[in-house]
Design a protein around this motif. Structure first.
Motif, PDB file in Angstrom:
ATOM      1  N   LYS A  77      -3.806   7.967  -8.581  1.00 44.10           N
ATOM      2  CA  LYS A  77      -3.432   8.553  -7.301  1.00 44.10           C
ATOM      3  C   LYS A  77      -3.991   7.672  -6.201  1.00 44.10           C
ATOM      4  CE  LYS A  77      -3.676  12.792  -4.540  1.00 44.10           C
ATOM      5  NZ  LYS A  77      -4.199  14.193  -4.471  1.00 44.10           N
ATOM      6  N   VAL A  78      -3.114   7.192  -5.316  1.00 46.27           N
ATOM      7  CA  VAL A  78      -3.515   6.273  -4.265  1.00 46.27           C
ATOM      8  C   VAL A  78      -3.543   7.012  -2.930  1.00 46.27           C
ATOM      9  CG1 VAL A  78      -3.039   4.073  -3.130  1.00 46.27           C
ATOM     10  CG2 VAL A  78      -2.414   4.392  -5.538  1.00 46.27           C
ATOM     11  N   LYS A  79      -4.685   6.929  -2.243  1.00 49.25           N
ATOM     12  CA  LYS A  79      -4.852   7.595  -0.950  1.00 49.25           C
ATOM     13  C   LYS A  79      -4.540   6.617   0.179  1.00 49.25           C
ATOM     14  CE  LYS A  79      -8.500  10.352  -0.853  1.00 49.25           C
ATOM     15  NZ  LYS A  79      -9.915  10.796  -0.989  1.00 49.25           N
ATOM     16  N   LYS A  80      -4.328   7.158   1.370  1.00 47.27           N
ATOM     17  CA  LYS A  80      -3.927   6.319   2.496  1.00 47.27           C
ATOM     18  C   LYS A  80      -4.987   5.298   2.889  1.00 47.27           C
ATOM     19  CE  LYS A  80      -0.571   9.456   4.597  1.00 47.27           C
ATOM     20  NZ  LYS A  80      -0.165  10.188   5.824  1.00 47.27           N
ATOM     21  N   GLY A  93      -6.577   3.539   0.871  1.00 42.95           N
ATOM     22  CA  GLY A  93      -6.603   2.475  -0.134  1.00 42.95           C
ATOM     23  C   GLY A  93      -7.437   2.795  -1.354  1.00 42.95           C
ATOM     24  N   GLU A  94      -8.004   3.995  -1.422  1.00 40.21           N
ATOM     25  CA  GLU A  94      -8.774   4.364  -2.608  1.00 40.21           C
ATOM     26  C   GLU A  94      -7.809   4.791  -3.720  1.00 40.21           C
ATOM     27  OE1 GLU A  94     -12.494   7.243  -3.989  1.00 40.21           O
ATOM     28  OE2 GLU A  94     -11.261   7.808  -2.267  1.00 40.21           O
ATOM     29  N   ILE A  95      -8.084   4.304  -4.935  1.00 42.11           N
ATOM     30  CA  ILE A  95      -7.276   4.659  -6.097  1.00 42.11           C
ATOM     31  C   ILE A  95      -8.131   5.501  -7.030  1.00 42.11           C
ATOM     32  CG2 ILE A  95      -5.994   3.801  -8.099  1.00 42.11           C
ATOM     33  CD1 ILE A  95      -5.447   1.244  -6.607  1.00 42.11           C
ATOM     34  N   LEU A  96      -7.709   6.725  -7.286  1.00 43.56           N
ATOM     35  CA  LEU A  96      -8.408   7.599  -8.220  1.00 43.56           C
ATOM     36  C   LEU A  96      -7.742   7.480  -9.584  1.00 43.56           C
ATOM     37  CD1 LEU A  96      -8.824  10.811  -6.006  1.00 43.56           C
ATOM     38  CD2 LEU A  96     -10.513   9.010  -6.428  1.00 43.56           C
ATOM     39  N   LEU A  97      -8.560   7.265 -10.617  1.00 48.06           N
ATOM     40  CA  LEU A  97      -8.044   7.189 -11.983  1.00 48.06           C
ATOM     41  C   LEU A  97      -8.135   8.576 -12.601  1.00 48.06           C
ATOM     42  CD1 LEU A  97      -9.714   3.853 -13.163  1.00 48.06           C
ATOM     43  CD2 LEU A  97      -7.503   4.180 -12.051  1.00 48.06           C
ATOM     44  N   GLU A  98      -7.006   9.190 -12.831  1.00 48.43           N
ATOM     45  CA  GLU A  98      -6.967  10.556 -13.347  1.00 48.43           C
ATOM     46  C   GLU A  98      -6.694  10.541 -14.845  1.00 48.43           C
ATOM     47  OE1 GLU A  98      -3.889  12.244 -10.913  1.00 48.43           O
ATOM     48  OE2 GLU A  98      -5.314  12.778  -9.337  1.00 48.43           O
ATOM     49  N   ASN A  99      -7.656  11.062 -15.629  1.00 51.34           N
ATOM     50  CA  ASN A  99      -7.546  11.093 -17.090  1.00 51.34           C
ATOM     51  C   ASN A  99      -7.194   9.718 -17.667  1.00 51.34           C
ATOM     52  OD1 ASN A  99      -7.975  13.941 -17.186  1.00 51.34           O
ATOM     53  ND2 ASN A  99      -5.829  14.230 -16.568  1.00 51.34           N
ATOM     54  N   PRO A 100      -7.984   8.684 -17.328  1.00 55.63           N
ATOM     55  CA  PRO A 100      -7.676   7.349 -17.852  1.00 55.63           C
ATOM     56  C   PRO A 100      -7.991   7.277 -19.349  1.00 55.63           C
ATOM     57  CG  PRO A 100      -9.783   7.315 -16.720  1.00 55.63           C
ATOM     58  CD  PRO A 100      -9.201   8.688 -16.508  1.00 55.63           C
ATOM     59  N   LYS A 145     -17.709  11.683  -7.867  1.00 53.90           N
ATOM     60  CA  LYS A 145     -17.681  13.062  -8.358  1.00 53.90           C
ATOM     61  C   LYS A 145     -16.320  13.414  -8.941  1.00 53.90           C
ATOM     62  CE  LYS A 145     -21.157  14.764  -5.091  1.00 53.90           C
ATOM     63  NZ  LYS A 145     -21.428  15.707  -3.977  1.00 53.90           N
ATOM     64  N   LYS A 146     -15.279  12.742  -8.422  1.00 59.96           N
ATOM     65  CA  LYS A 146     -13.923  13.007  -8.902  1.00 59.96           C
ATOM     66  C   LYS A 146     -13.549  12.143 -10.109  1.00 59.96           C
ATOM     67  CE  LYS A 146     -12.203  14.401  -4.347  1.00 59.96           C
ATOM     68  NZ  LYS A 146     -11.198  14.128  -3.290  1.00 59.96           N
ATOM     69  N   GLY A 147     -14.458  11.246 -10.491  1.00 56.58           N
ATOM     70  CA  GLY A 147     -14.188  10.353 -11.610  1.00 56.58           C
ATOM     71  C   GLY A 147     -14.248   8.899 -11.186  1.00 56.58           C
ATOM     72  N   LEU A 148     -13.582   8.031 -11.924  1.00 55.90           N
ATOM     73  CA  LEU A 148     -13.581   6.600 -11.625  1.00 55.90           C
ATOM     74  C   LEU A 148     -12.570   6.294 -10.518  1.00 55.90           C
ATOM     75  CD1 LEU A 148     -13.684   5.107 -15.243  1.00 55.90           C
ATOM     76  CD2 LEU A 148     -15.599   5.513 -13.685  1.00 55.90           C
ATOM     77  N   SER A 149     -12.961   5.356  -9.654  1.00 58.50           N
ATOM     78  CA  SER A 149     -12.054   4.985  -8.560  1.00 58.50           C
ATOM     79  C   SER A 149     -12.113   3.489  -8.298  1.00 58.50           C
ATOM     80  CB  SER A 149     -12.404   5.757  -7.284  1.00 58.50           C
ATOM     81  OG  SER A 149     -13.608   5.265  -6.724  1.00 58.50           O
ATOM     82  N   LEU A 209       0.837  -1.205   0.000  1.00 59.59           N
ATOM     83  CA  LEU A 209       0.000   0.000   0.000  1.00 59.59           C
ATOM     84  C   LEU A 209       0.872   1.256   0.000  1.00 59.59           C
ATOM     85  CD1 LEU A 209      -2.731   1.404   0.145  1.00 59.59           C
ATOM     86  CD2 LEU A 209      -2.686   1.110   2.627  1.00 59.59           C
ATOM     87  N   GLN A 210       1.914   1.272   0.841  1.00 60.11           N
ATOM     88  CA  GLN A 210       2.804   2.429   0.889  1.00 60.11           C
ATOM     89  C   GLN A 210       3.550   2.598  -0.441  1.00 60.11           C
ATOM     90  OE1 GLN A 210       2.902   4.674   3.518  1.00 60.11           O
ATOM     91  NE2 GLN A 210       3.948   5.847   1.913  1.00 60.11           N
ATOM     92  N   TYR A 211       3.913   1.469  -1.043  1.00 58.47           N
ATOM     93  CA  TYR A 211       4.595   1.485  -2.338  1.00 58.47           C
ATOM     94  C   TYR A 211       3.706   2.134  -3.404  1.00 58.47           C
ATOM     95  CZ  TYR A 211       6.558  -0.594  -6.654  1.00 58.47           C
ATOM     96  OH  TYR A 211       7.073  -0.803  -7.909  1.00 58.47           O
ATOM     97  N   LEU A 212       2.428   1.799  -3.385  1.00 55.77           N
ATOM     98  CA  LEU A 212       1.488   2.383  -4.345  1.00 55.77           C
ATOM     99  C   LEU A 212       1.245   3.862  -4.055  1.00 55.77           C
ATOM    100  CD1 LEU A 212      -1.091  -0.553  -4.584  1.00 55.77           C
ATOM    101  CD2 LEU A 212       0.528   0.150  -6.346  1.00 55.77           C
ATOM    102  N   ILE A 213       1.184   4.206  -2.764  1.00 53.89           N
ATOM    103  CA  ILE A 213       0.977   5.605  -2.385  1.00 53.89           C
ATOM    104  C   ILE A 213       2.162   6.457  -2.834  1.00 53.89           C
ATOM    105  CG2 ILE A 213       0.850   7.192  -0.405  1.00 53.89           C
ATOM    106  CD1 ILE A 213      -0.759   5.014   1.054  1.00 53.89           C
TER     107      ILE A 213
END
Length: 315
Positions: A64-67, A69-76, A109-113, A16-20
């Motif tokens: 973008k990975v949040k602490k 564990g949510e992953i936001l897909l930015e401009n996929p 609201k921020k897109g796909l996650s 998780l930290q590696y992804l963050i």
């Protein structure tokens, strides 16, 4: 999946930290989970929705990975939009080890996650099926006198030792294949090095179709090359371009191996030296095909290959 293939809590936190920390590319593949009705103890089997669905690569800068564990897909990429409200298999490498988890793709609201679940697993190490009727090994670089031992196995969807026909290329890829064929034929006319040219059909098929790049249990493992064509004059193999370390007009030792299903001998090995006659590349440069033309071959082996490739007696 066996219990030891799942990451422990500590391992999961490291991942998780590696992804963050960022810039980790991932691939997404829509899946369905089917529960076996034969036994309550059987685990769900994960399958892709159809055999024609290919993994979609997401660059590290687009996630973008949040602490939490949510992953936001930015401009996929646009194809990811069709994954909304579906389960996907998320694959990536951590210290060269292939890992994956299953997550639904949510619309926010921020897109796909996506959400990193408690359960992260190692990608299973698949053992290569060695029971092929025909295979080969590029075993020696004649110029540098180096042992190579590069395995080649038949490409799915291409039947060897039959005359290739255009219809082996799916209709949706024939336009791209035709453009490549015209280019290669023009080159062959100028260079006079393609023989009768029938090997160009499987070459164009390989270079025009998309390839399902499955992530491996270990990153950067050299995969076997794909055998596209073989007869009494040449062997043609396909590969990812970064693995194409061959050079035109240089010689290599090759072993051609046939499985003999009847009789006391299990295999028949034919040893040839071969010149790199031509290297073909896809339009995007990602894939290459190497045409090896035999320079030395025993007469009895030439006879065997001729009769197997042409179904006619050798004169």
């Amino acid at each position: 999946m066996m219990e030891h293939d799942r990451l422990t809590g500590i391992e999961r936190e490291l991942v998780l930290q590696y992804l963050i920390d960022g810039n980790v590319p991932v691939t997404l593949t829509p899946v369905e989970e089917q529960l076996s009705s034969d036994s309550d103890d059987m685990e769900g089997e994960i399958k892709s929705l159809t055999s024609q669905i290919f993994p979609v690569a997401i660059k590290g800068e687009h996630i973008k990975v949040k602490k939490d564990g949510e992953i936001l897909l930015e401009n996929p990429v646009q194809s990811v939009a069709s994954f909304a409200n579906k389960n996907v298999k998320v694959e990536f490498y951590f210290n060269r080890v292939g890992l994956y988890f299953i997550s639904p793709v949510k619309e926010t609201k921020k897109g796909l996650s996506l959400s990193i679940p408690e359960q992260i697993e190692r990608i299973a190490d698949i053992e290569e099926d060695s029971d092929y009727d025909f295979s080969s090994v590029i075993y020696y670089d004649c110029k540098s006198r180096r042992d190579l031992n590069l395995k080649c196995i038949p490409e799915d969807g291409i039947e060897l030792f039959v005359r290739p026909v255009w219809k082996i290329i799916p209709l949706e890829y024939q336009k791209k294949a035709k453009e490549l064929l015209e280019q290669f034929v023009e080159q062959a006319k100028q260079e006079k090095n393609a023989g009768n040219g029938i090997q160009l059909i499987p070459v164009c098929k390989y270079l025009s179709e998309p390839h399902n790049l499955k992530m491996e249990a270990m990153e950067n493992r050299i995969k076997p090359f794909s055998i596209l064509f073989v007869d009494h004059e040449r062997l043609v193999v396909g590969m990812e371009t970064p693995n194409c370390t061959f050079f035109a007009n240089e010689e290599y030792g090759i072993r051609l191996s046939f499985s003999i299903k009847r009789g006391p001998i299990l295999t028949r090995d034919i040893f040839v030296t071969s010149l790199v006659n031509k290297i073909y590349r896809s339009a995007d440069g990602l894939y290459s095909c190497v045409d090896f033309r035999y320079t030395t071959i025993q007469e009895e082996d030439l006879r065997f290959l001729y009769e197997k490739a042409t179904s006619t007696l050798f004169n």
